[in-house]
Design a protein around this motif. Structure first.
Motif, PDB file in Angstrom:
ATOM      1  N   LYS A 282      -7.983  -3.876  -0.733  1.00  0.00           N
ATOM      2  CA  LYS A 282      -7.724  -4.353   0.633  1.00  0.00           C
ATOM      3  C   LYS A 282      -7.688  -5.885   0.679  1.00  0.00           C
ATOM      4  CE  LYS A 282      -9.754  -0.705   3.489  1.00  0.00           C
ATOM      5  NZ  LYS A 282     -10.827  -0.421   4.466  1.00  0.00           N
ATOM      6  N   THR A 283      -8.631  -6.498   0.004  1.00  0.00           N
ATOM      7  CA  THR A 283      -8.750  -7.952   0.048  1.00  0.00           C
ATOM      8  C   THR A 283      -7.544  -8.625  -0.594  1.00  0.00           C
ATOM      9  OG1 THR A 283     -11.149  -7.642  -0.146  1.00  0.00           O
ATOM     10  CG2 THR A 283     -10.318  -9.867  -0.437  1.00  0.00           C
TER      11      THR A 283
ATOM     12  N   GLU B  36     -13.938  -0.955  -5.309  1.00  0.00           N
ATOM     13  CA  GLU B  36     -12.560  -1.114  -5.779  1.00  0.00           C
ATOM     14  C   GLU B  36     -11.566  -0.979  -4.625  1.00  0.00           C
ATOM     15  OE1 GLU B  36     -12.116   1.716  -8.915  1.00  0.00           O
ATOM     16  OE2 GLU B  36     -13.136   0.449 -10.392  1.00  0.00           O
ATOM     17  N   ALA B  37     -11.844  -0.060  -3.706  1.00  0.00           N
ATOM     18  CA  ALA B  37     -10.969   0.094  -2.534  1.00  0.00           C
ATOM     19  C   ALA B  37     -11.003  -1.166  -1.678  1.00  0.00           C
ATOM     20  CB  ALA B  37     -11.397   1.315  -1.719  1.00  0.00           C
TER      21      ALA B  37
ATOM     22  N   SER C 213      -1.872   5.298   7.987  1.00  0.00           N
ATOM     23  CA  SER C 213      -3.036   5.148   7.117  1.00  0.00           C
ATOM     24  C   SER C 213      -4.010   4.138   7.707  1.00  0.00           C
ATOM     25  CB  SER C 213      -2.586   4.687   5.726  1.00  0.00           C
ATOM     26  OG  SER C 213      -3.699   4.228   4.977  1.00  0.00           O
ATOM     27  N   THR C 214      -5.280   4.532   7.828  1.00  0.00           N
ATOM     28  CA  THR C 214      -6.293   3.593   8.325  1.00  0.00           C
ATOM     29  C   THR C 214      -6.617   2.530   7.274  1.00  0.00           C
ATOM     30  OG1 THR C 214      -8.015   5.168   7.626  1.00  0.00           O
ATOM     31  CG2 THR C 214      -7.354   5.209   9.942  1.00  0.00           C
ATOM     32  N   PHE C 215      -6.361   2.831   6.003  1.00  0.00           N
ATOM     33  CA  PHE C 215      -6.505   1.818   4.945  1.00  0.00           C
ATOM     34  C   PHE C 215      -5.544   0.663   5.228  1.00  0.00           C
ATOM     35  CE2 PHE C 215      -5.776  -0.040   0.772  1.00  0.00           C
ATOM     36  CZ  PHE C 215      -7.013   0.024   0.151  1.00  0.00           C
ATOM     37  N   THR C 216      -4.306   1.002   5.560  1.00  0.00           N
ATOM     38  CA  THR C 216      -3.319  -0.013   5.940  1.00  0.00           C
ATOM     39  C   THR C 216      -3.750  -0.742   7.204  1.00  0.00           C
ATOM     40  OG1 THR C 216      -1.327   0.846   4.861  1.00  0.00           O
ATOM     41  CG2 THR C 216      -1.015  -0.239   6.969  1.00  0.00           C
ATOM     42  N   GLU C 217      -4.230  -0.007   8.186  1.00  0.00           N
ATOM     43  CA  GLU C 217      -4.619  -0.637   9.456  1.00  0.00           C
ATOM     44  C   GLU C 217      -5.756  -1.634   9.265  1.00  0.00           C
ATOM     45  OE1 GLU C 217      -2.886  -0.355  12.226  1.00  0.00           O
ATOM     46  OE2 GLU C 217      -1.559   0.942  11.057  1.00  0.00           O
TER      47      GLU C 217
ATOM     48  N   HIS D 240       0.876  -1.173   0.000  1.00  0.00           N
ATOM     49  CA  HIS D 240       0.000   0.000   0.000  1.00  0.00           C
ATOM     50  C   HIS D 240       0.909   1.218   0.000  1.00  0.00           C
ATOM     51  CE1 HIS D 240      -2.765   2.948   2.285  1.00  0.00           C
ATOM     52  NE2 HIS D 240      -2.950   3.063   0.971  1.00  0.00           N
ATOM     53  N   PHE D 241       0.961   1.880  -1.138  1.00  0.00           N
ATOM     54  CA  PHE D 241       1.890   2.993  -1.348  1.00  0.00           C
ATOM     55  C   PHE D 241       1.084   4.280  -1.454  1.00  0.00           C
ATOM     56  CE2 PHE D 241       5.127   5.167  -4.179  1.00  0.00           C
ATOM     57  CZ  PHE D 241       6.098   5.275  -3.194  1.00  0.00           C
ATOM     58  N   ARG D 242       0.759   4.839  -0.296  1.00  0.00           N
ATOM     59  CA  ARG D 242      -0.049   6.062  -0.291  1.00  0.00           C
ATOM     60  C   ARG D 242       0.845   7.270  -0.537  1.00  0.00           C
ATOM     61  NH1 ARG D 242      -4.073   8.606   4.410  1.00  0.00           N
ATOM     62  NH2 ARG D 242      -4.455  10.549   3.281  1.00  0.00           N
TER      63      ARG D 242
END
Length: 547
Positions: free
Chosen positions: A496-497, A491-492, A511-515, A396-398
């Motif tokens: 994640k999946t 898509e997001a 990042s909460t996306f990473t968490e 995950h490269f934010r």
């Protein structure tokens, strides 16, 4: 020359015969100090005998070689020039790898904290894991050396020979990549039962950030609902995200074996014309009660919901949340009212270790109650089968909006592309993966540079992103058939999946996306010893000034 040689041979033959005759008729010798001439003669004869035997051996030695030459194709006995070159190249490569292994072992010896001065101390778990990781690296390097040496001999059937180099002790879960799955010890979970009263509801309100923040907020609402013995009401898509497109609400109820959550539509049907929040008890009082602004209250009322004035349960600021216990929550928010709301609790810090344990704080029969829908799970699996295979690293490269956010923190978490590439390459090497799945919002200019710099053993490591829809590709057909294609939240969740199913995961710190990905990996049991934040333990080698 030939005549002389034949004459010598004939003379040698006569001498040998004469010697044999002499031996037959000689009487038993008696010792005499005066028989010097006879002794010299005997020595000369013996020397000539041994010399002639050696000479005969030299003559006879080439005979087997000549026989072998005429009975065998010599091309099979001696390698061609190209094979010689390949053999030499392989052996030089093996020598280089042996040198690298030697240096690695010396480094392990010099840097180990298990030296003689610490023999009396019990090493920590982290230290043992680090030591085990380094030893496995050397074993992996040793295997590579074996394969290089074997590569120069792959011109026949050597499968039996090669099998001797396969150690079953390092197959399966260990592998020569060192990214083992983490034992989450789920049997040691501390849990409570969620047994809600069917007519008591907790109305979830989540406002902070994007979908990942809202999912964390929902998870905390589930914990509060269990503590308060209430059914949780999922927010309406008219004031929040369309949760039914990314989550399976029915799955949550199946996990608990009872009705513990309801959609807003189900709640509306149950309450008919009387949708009223009997109490609005605020967990946060600052910067505004319940962390709900006037616009959100207007939108809630547009759904037909009536409510009283929000009332803070205590003084609590989202910027400095206090650590709270389950008992404090029960004492402040328990009520006989049928429907209550407590506002946005994304920033709430209640029983952190309990909530963050694998599988969460609630007793259930699933790996995790909050997970992507079945359609998204299947689509992720099909993408992995099509493009990635079993062993891949996910990143995950934010980047978008992250420069300012990270530089405001101490230390910064925004890394220059070349430094990030080095960190990514190390994880790829450790995992023995051949491909990286890239989940990013970065511009093409950044991802192109990153791709050119992620190189391992002289070969670029492909960075794979989800391609635009192509009717010739069938991995995303399920989303298309169910009208979910093009939905940014779907898509997001798909990203994640895929990341949650990887062999190793590199996340974006902060990042909460990473968490949320880390939560899924932990709950699904896919968390790896190689999981880490990008350039974990490092600081950017260059940091821009603040405005």
């Amino acid at each position: 020359m030939e005549r002389d040689s034949l004459a010598d041979d004939e003379e040698d033959r006569r001498n040998l015969i004469a010697q044999d005759e002499d031996v037959k008729h000689l009487p038993s010798p008696t010792r005499s100090a005066f028989r010097i001439d006879e002794l010299h003669s005997s020595i000369r004869r013996r020397f000539r005998l041994h010399f002639n035997k050696r000479y005969l051996l030299v003559i006879l030695l080439p005979l087997p070689i000549l026989i072998l030459y005429f009975s065998t194709d010599v091309r099979n006995l001696f390698p061609s020039d190209s094979r010689f070159d390949h053999l030499r190249e392989s052996e030089l490569r093996a020598l280089y790898l042996l040198r690298q292994q030697q240096l690695g072992l010396f480094s392990l010896l010099n840097n180990s904290h298990l030296g003689t001065e610490n023999l009396s101390l019990v090493p920590s778990t982290a230290l043992l894991e680090d030591l085990k990781s380094n030893v496995l690296k050397q074993i992996s390097l040793n295997k590579e050396i074996q394969q290089v040496l074997l590569s120069s001999h792959r011109y026949g059937n050597l499968s039996e020979f090669q099998s001797d180099f396969q150690d079953p002790n390092f197959g399966g879960g260990y592998g020569f990549g060192r990214c083992r799955e983490v034992d989450q010890k789920t049997n040691e979970r501390r849990t409570i039962e969620w047994k809600p009263k069917s007519n008591k509801y907790l109305f979830a309100i989540c406002m902070s950030g994007q979908m990942s923040n809202h999912l964390i907020c929902l998870e905390k609402h589930m914990f509060f609902a269990a503590l308060l013995n209430r059914v949780l009401v999922i927010p309406s898509s008219r004031v929040d995200y369309q949760y039914h497109r990314v989550l399976d609400i029915g799955h949550i109820n199946e996990c608990f074996g009872r009705k513990v959550v309801v959609s807003f539509e189900e709640f509306s049907e149950a309450k008919k014309t009387h949708m009223h929040l009997d109490r609005f008890i605020c967990y946060f009082s600052l910067p505004q009660p319940c962390y709900v602004d006037e616009e959100r209250i207007k939108r809630l009322k547009s759904l037909g919901i009536s409510m009283g004035k929000p009332e803070p349960a205590w003084v609590e600021d989202i910027k400095k949340p206090n650590k709270r216990t389950a008992q404090e929550v029960q004492s402040k928010f328990s009520s006989d009212d049928n429907v209550i709301a407590i506002g946005d609790i994304f920033f709430a810090d209640v029983e952190h270790d309990w909530v963050m344990q694998p599988g969460g704080p609630l007793a259930h029969k699933c790996k995790t109650p909050i997970e992507p829908s079945r359609l998204i799970m299947l689509t992720a699996q099909r993408f992995i089968q099509t493009f990635l295979g079993k062993n891949f690293v996910a990143l995950h490269f934010r980047r978008h909006g992250f420069l300012k956010f990270c530089n405001a923190k101490g230390p910064s978490c925004f890394f220059p592309i070349p430094q990030a590439a080095d960190c990514i390459t190390r994880v790829v090497e450790k995992s023995s993966a051949s491909v990286v799945y890239l989940s990013t919002d970065a511009a093409e200019s950044e991802t192109s540079l990153l791709q050119s710099l992620v190189v391992l053993k002289g070969k670029p490591v492909p960075l794979v992103k989800r391609p635009p829809r192509n009717s010739a590709e069938k991995w995303d057909a399920l989303l298309y058939r169910h009208g979910l294609e093009g939905d940014s939240q779907v898509e997001a969740m798909l990203d994640k999946t895929i990341c949650a199913m990887s062999s190793a995961f590199i996340g974006a710190p902060g990042s909460t996306f990473t968490e949320d990905i880390l939560r899924l990996r932990k709950d699904w049991g896919s968390a790896s010893t190689c999981d880490e934040y990008l350039c974990q333990g490092e600081v950017p080698n260059f940091i821009a000034g603040m405005e």
